[in-house]
Design a protein around this motif. Structure first.
Motif, PDB file in Angstrom:
ATOM      1  N   ILE A   1     -19.270 -49.339   6.508  1.00 44.64           N
ATOM      2  CA  ILE A   1     -18.043 -48.562   6.663  1.00 44.64           C
ATOM      3  C   ILE A   1     -18.301 -47.428   7.648  1.00 44.64           C
ATOM      4  O   ILE A   1     -19.257 -46.659   7.486  1.00 44.64           O
ATOM      5  CB  ILE A   1     -17.578 -48.002   5.314  1.00 44.64           C
ATOM      6  CG1 ILE A   1     -17.343 -49.137   4.309  1.00 44.64           C
ATOM      7  CG2 ILE A   1     -16.305 -47.178   5.488  1.00 44.64           C
ATOM      8  CD1 ILE A   1     -16.881 -48.663   2.955  1.00 44.64           C
ATOM      9  N   VAL A   2     -17.435 -47.330   8.643  1.00 45.00           N
ATOM     10  CA  VAL A   2     -17.584 -46.328   9.704  1.00 45.00           C
ATOM     11  C   VAL A   2     -16.452 -45.320   9.603  1.00 45.00           C
ATOM     12  O   VAL A   2     -15.278 -45.686   9.490  1.00 45.00           O
ATOM     13  CB  VAL A   2     -17.565 -47.007  11.090  1.00 45.00           C
ATOM     14  CG1 VAL A   2     -17.689 -45.966  12.190  1.00 45.00           C
ATOM     15  CG2 VAL A   2     -18.683 -48.032  11.191  1.00 45.00           C
ATOM     16  N   PHE A   3     -16.815 -44.036   9.634  1.00 46.52           N
ATOM     17  CA  PHE A   3     -15.841 -42.943   9.638  1.00 46.52           C
ATOM     18  C   PHE A   3     -15.914 -42.208  10.980  1.00 46.52           C
ATOM     19  O   PHE A   3     -16.974 -42.130  11.606  1.00 46.52           O
ATOM     20  CB  PHE A   3     -16.152 -41.934   8.531  1.00 46.52           C
ATOM     21  CG  PHE A   3     -15.933 -42.442   7.132  1.00 46.52           C
ATOM     22  CD1 PHE A   3     -14.723 -42.229   6.480  1.00 46.52           C
ATOM     23  CD2 PHE A   3     -16.939 -43.114   6.452  1.00 46.52           C
ATOM     24  CE1 PHE A   3     -14.523 -42.690   5.190  1.00 46.52           C
ATOM     25  CE2 PHE A   3     -16.753 -43.572   5.157  1.00 46.52           C
ATOM     26  CZ  PHE A   3     -15.529 -43.357   4.525  1.00 46.52           C
ATOM     27  N   GLY A   4     -14.780 -41.630  11.382  1.00 46.88           N
ATOM     28  CA  GLY A   4     -14.758 -40.730  12.532  1.00 46.88           C
ATOM     29  C   GLY A   4     -15.009 -41.385  13.869  1.00 46.88           C
ATOM     30  O   GLY A   4     -15.451 -40.715  14.808  1.00 46.88           O
ATOM     31  N   ALA A   5     -14.726 -42.666  14.015  1.00 49.24           N
ATOM     32  CA  ALA A   5     -14.965 -43.366  15.288  1.00 49.24           C
ATOM     33  C   ALA A   5     -13.779 -43.167  16.220  1.00 49.24           C
ATOM     34  O   ALA A   5     -12.619 -43.193  15.789  1.00 49.24           O
ATOM     35  CB  ALA A   5     -15.202 -44.846  15.043  1.00 49.24           C
ATOM     36  N   ASP A   6     -14.060 -42.981  17.517  1.00 46.85           N
ATOM     37  CA  ASP A   6     -12.991 -42.917  18.507  1.00 46.85           C
ATOM     38  C   ASP A   6     -12.742 -44.315  19.070  1.00 46.85           C
ATOM     39  O   ASP A   6     -13.370 -45.295  18.644  1.00 46.85           O
ATOM     40  CB  ASP A   6     -13.327 -41.925  19.624  1.00 46.85           C
ATOM     41  CG  ASP A   6     -14.626 -42.239  20.341  1.00 46.85           C
ATOM     42  OD1 ASP A   6     -15.055 -43.419  20.327  1.00 46.85           O
ATOM     43  OD2 ASP A   6     -15.226 -41.327  20.938  1.00 46.85           O
ATOM     44  N   ASP A   7     -11.814 -44.421  20.029  1.00 47.68           N
ATOM     45  CA  ASP A   7     -11.455 -45.737  20.565  1.00 47.68           C
ATOM     46  C   ASP A   7     -12.658 -46.469  21.149  1.00 47.68           C
ATOM     47  O   ASP A   7     -12.831 -47.677  20.931  1.00 47.68           O
ATOM     48  CB  ASP A   7     -10.371 -45.597  21.643  1.00 47.68           C
ATOM     49  CG  ASP A   7      -8.988 -45.374  21.047  1.00 47.68           C
ATOM     50  OD1 ASP A   7      -8.872 -45.286  19.807  1.00 47.68           O
ATOM     51  OD2 ASP A   7      -8.021 -45.283  21.832  1.00 47.68           O
ATOM     52  N   ALA A   8     -13.495 -45.758  21.889  1.00 52.09           N
ATOM     53  CA  ALA A   8     -14.656 -46.396  22.508  1.00 52.09           C
ATOM     54  C   ALA A   8     -15.606 -46.937  21.448  1.00 52.09           C
ATOM     55  O   ALA A   8     -16.150 -48.044  21.584  1.00 52.09           O
ATOM     56  CB  ALA A   8     -15.377 -45.411  23.419  1.00 52.09           C
TER      57      ALA A   8
END
Length: 204
Positions: A84-91
């Motif tokens: 689970i990934v939090f705080g990711a931007d579009d890139a």
């Protein structure tokens, strides 16, 4: 957004039937809740926040899917571990999609939690052509349960968690997200062979 087939196979539909009938005499007509009210009423209670570390049980959080049904983390874990990934931007979301196949080969499902409204989260998933689940967290409830909130402004901080099928946290990383390294890091956390590891040869 397209979910992997095995995820769809684990989904359990929740339906509500409202029975109505002919009015008899002065009996009032049955009332039917609007869909929005039903959705709020159906939301499962959330587990309390706690410090999350390796070996701890992950919060069995609830989340809403694009078909407006509520699910639990445990449903994602029925077939596979998750990262689970939090705080990711579009890139970073695109980079995670590029690592999707390598993670699925390990038997691990990638999931992104975005602190935006439901429609914005699903629009981003379609716009970026993401092939993994994207979970909206507009009130940062899930981020709070995983202790990924900035204490000053309550924004979601970058972090990722590897959770095995038993619901136990096997790895935690907070800070900058190095998505390109995910397959090797996730494999190490779960005790799996590295994705590029070659099979040992045996001489006779």
């Amino acid at each position: 957004m397209r979910f992997p087939g095995f995820l769809l196979a684990t989904a359990v539909a929740t339906t509500i039937s409202v029975q109505g009938g002919d009015n008899v005499g002065n009996e009032p007509a049955p009332t039917v809740e609007p869909p929005a009210a039903q959705s709020l009423r159906l939301k499962p209670p959330e587990p309390p926040s706690a410090d999350i570390d390796v070996g701890d049980a992950a919060p069995n959080f609830s989340f809403q899917t694009e078909d407006n049904r509520w699910r639990r983390l445990r449903e994602l874990l029925l077939q596979n571990p998750v990262v689970i990934v939090f705080g990711a931007d579009d890139a970073e979301l695109r980079a995670l999609d590029r690592q999707r196949d390598a993670l699925l080969k390990l038997g691990v499902l990638p999931v992104a939690v975005l602190d935006v409204r439901n429609g914005s989260a699903w629009s981003a998933a379609h716009r970026l052509a993401l092939r993994y689940p994207v979970i909206p967290d507009p009130r940062r409830v899930i981020a709070g349960q995983f202790n990924t909130l900035d204490p000053d402004d309550q924004s979601t901080l970058p972090a990722w968690f590897v959770i095995d099928r038993r619901g136990l946290v096997r790895a935690v990383r907070r800070g900058a997200i190095s998505v390109e390294r995910f397959p090797r890091l996730v494999a190490g956390a779960l005790g799996l062979p590295a994705p590029d590891a070659s099979l040992p040869t045996h001489s006779r």
